[in-house]
Motif scaffolding. Structure first.
Motif, PDB file in Angstrom:
ATOM      1  N   LYS A 165       0.843  -1.192   0.000  1.00  0.00           N
ATOM      2  CA  LYS A 165       0.000   0.000   0.000  1.00  0.00           C
ATOM      3  C   LYS A 165       0.889   1.257   0.000  1.00  0.00           C
ATOM      4  N   PRO A 166       0.401   2.385  -0.503  1.00  0.00           N
ATOM      5  CA  PRO A 166       1.232   3.572  -0.647  1.00  0.00           C
ATOM      6  C   PRO A 166       1.756   4.115   0.681  1.00  0.00           C
ATOM      7  N   ILE A 167       3.067   4.332   0.711  1.00  0.00           N
ATOM      8  CA  ILE A 167       3.712   4.876   1.908  1.00  0.00           C
ATOM      9  C   ILE A 167       4.671   5.984   1.485  1.00  0.00           C
ATOM     10  N   LEU A 168       5.128   6.749   2.468  1.00  0.00           N
ATOM     11  CA  LEU A 168       6.160   7.743   2.227  1.00  0.00           C
ATOM     12  C   LEU A 168       7.508   7.032   2.229  1.00  0.00           C
ATOM     13  N   THR A 169       8.295   7.270   1.201  1.00  0.00           N
ATOM     14  CA  THR A 169       9.524   6.516   0.991  1.00  0.00           C
ATOM     15  C   THR A 169      10.493   6.638   2.157  1.00  0.00           C
ATOM     16  N   GLY A 170      10.682   7.856   2.649  1.00  0.00           N
ATOM     17  CA  GLY A 170      11.674   8.070   3.690  1.00  0.00           C
ATOM     18  C   GLY A 170      11.223   7.627   5.067  1.00  0.00           C
ATOM     19  N   ILE A 178      -1.169  10.105   6.804  1.00  0.00           N
ATOM     20  CA  ILE A 178      -0.791  11.505   6.613  1.00  0.00           C
ATOM     21  C   ILE A 178      -1.968  12.330   6.105  1.00  0.00           C
ATOM     22  N   VAL A 179      -2.697  11.785   5.144  1.00  0.00           N
ATOM     23  CA  VAL A 179      -3.830  12.515   4.574  1.00  0.00           C
ATOM     24  C   VAL A 179      -4.935  12.693   5.609  1.00  0.00           C
ATOM     25  N   THR A 180      -5.187  11.657   6.421  1.00  0.00           N
ATOM     26  CA  THR A 180      -6.184  11.764   7.492  1.00  0.00           C
ATOM     27  C   THR A 180      -5.802  12.866   8.472  1.00  0.00           C
ATOM     28  N   ALA A 181      -4.518  12.907   8.833  1.00  0.00           N
ATOM     29  CA  ALA A 181      -4.045  13.943   9.755  1.00  0.00           C
ATOM     30  C   ALA A 181      -4.159  15.324   9.119  1.00  0.00           C
ATOM     31  N   TRP A 182      -3.879  15.417   7.846  1.00  0.00           N
ATOM     32  CA  TRP A 182      -3.967  16.696   7.133  1.00  0.00           C
ATOM     33  C   TRP A 182      -5.382  17.255   7.183  1.00  0.00           C
ATOM     34  N   GLN A 187      -6.103  20.989   7.142  1.00  0.00           N
ATOM     35  CA  GLN A 187      -5.332  21.005   5.900  1.00  0.00           C
ATOM     36  C   GLN A 187      -4.080  21.872   6.021  1.00  0.00           C
ATOM     37  N   GLU A 188      -3.449  21.807   7.185  1.00  0.00           N
ATOM     38  CA  GLU A 188      -2.191  22.521   7.436  1.00  0.00           C
ATOM     39  C   GLU A 188      -1.041  21.527   7.282  1.00  0.00           C
ATOM     40  N   ALA A 206       2.189  13.177  -0.226  1.00  0.00           N
ATOM     41  CA  ALA A 206       1.048  12.349   0.180  1.00  0.00           C
ATOM     42  C   ALA A 206      -0.264  13.012  -0.224  1.00  0.00           C
ATOM     43  N   ILE A 207      -0.356  14.305  -0.014  1.00  0.00           N
ATOM     44  CA  ILE A 207      -1.561  15.044  -0.392  1.00  0.00           C
ATOM     45  C   ILE A 207      -1.739  15.023  -1.908  1.00  0.00           C
ATOM     46  N   GLN A 208      -0.646  15.234  -2.627  1.00  0.00           N
ATOM     47  CA  GLN A 208      -0.708  15.197  -4.097  1.00  0.00           C
ATOM     48  C   GLN A 208      -1.204  13.839  -4.582  1.00  0.00           C
ATOM     49  N   PHE A 209      -0.697  12.770  -3.972  1.00  0.00           N
ATOM     50  CA  PHE A 209      -1.099  11.423  -4.367  1.00  0.00           C
ATOM     51  C   PHE A 209      -2.574  11.214  -4.069  1.00  0.00           C
ATOM     52  N   GLU A 210      -3.027  11.657  -2.898  1.00  0.00           N
ATOM     53  CA  GLU A 210      -4.445  11.486  -2.532  1.00  0.00           C
ATOM     54  C   GLU A 210      -5.337  12.243  -3.489  1.00  0.00           C
ATOM     55  N   GLN A 211      -4.967  13.458  -3.847  1.00  0.00           N
ATOM     56  CA  GLN A 211      -5.782  14.255  -4.759  1.00  0.00           C
ATOM     57  C   GLN A 211      -5.758  13.665  -6.156  1.00  0.00           C
TER      58      GLN A 211
END
Length: 215
Positions: A165-170, A178-182, A187-188, A206-211
């Motif tokens: 499933k999609p994760i942040l590489t680093g 991350i998107v849920t927290a955003w 949306q900060e 993460a936001i870019q990927f979700e959008q």
């Protein structure tokens, strides 16, 4: 593993098409098999593996050009045998040798949907274009992971991490978390980066990927 809905979100391909190509369909009282046997067949109903997910992107490119499902099915079978690869469209060799595979299918079947693809080199290059391979990381010709964002590698789908499933590489944080927290933090993005102690660039990716997947 991925559901057809997840596959649709990650690739931009309609979920109904994904089901049709991978798991078959009924027409005229007859069941037509999928284009190949999914890796997880028998283990989970209508679930795609990482390699199934990547392979359907190439099927979509062929269908967009008008290549028939029958021709794609035969080409996949020929290429699996020729390249000794269970997922031949994704392997890099297909980029250079795939046209000869379709030429064989054209000779065997006379399928006119293949004429342009076989007879015009530029047409084949337009269909099997570098962007289909961009973001896929290989080892000895086998796809290991996929970075789906064209401009960075902050988001990755890696079957060895978080079940693909999609994760942040680093940081390894899931994109969903991350998107849920955003959303929860108004949306900060900077605040989310501070809370989770991850680079702002990763949060923004993460936001870019979700959008992108929601579009």
């Amino acid at each position: 593993m991925y559901t057809p809905a997840e596959a649709a979100a990650y690739t931009g391909i309609d979920a109904a098409q994904v089901r049709r190509w991978l798991f078959g369909y009924a027409s005229g009282g007859k069941h037509h098999e999928g284009l190949w046997h999914p890796q997880l067949e028998g283990d989970l109903e209508q679930a795609l593996s990482f390699h199934d997910l990547l392979e359907i992107r190439f099927v979509h490119a062929f269908r967009h050009h008008g290549v028939s499902l029958q021709a794609i099915r035969r080409a996949s079978a020929h290429a699996r045998e020729t390249f000794n690869q269970p997922y031949p469209f994704t392997c890099k060799r297909f980029q250079t040798d795939g046209r000869s595979i379709f030429a064989t299918v054209l000779e065997e079947t006379g399928d006119e949907s293949l004429l342009d693809l076989v007879k015009r080199q530029y047409t084949f290059k337009q269909v099997i274009k570098p962007s289909l391979y961009r973001g896929i990381e290989y080892d000895n010709g086998k796809a290991l992971r996929w970075y789906p964002l064209s401009r960075n590698q902050h988001v990755v789908l890696d079957p060895s991490r978080n079940f693909g499933k999609p994760i942040l590489t680093g940081s390894g944080m899931t994109v969903d978390a991350i998107v849920t927290a955003w959303h929860a933090e108004g949306q900060e993005a900077r605040r989310v980066a501070a809370i989770y102690e991850v680079p702002l660039a990763e949060v923004e990716a993460a936001i870019q990927f979700e959008q992108r997947t929601a579009a």
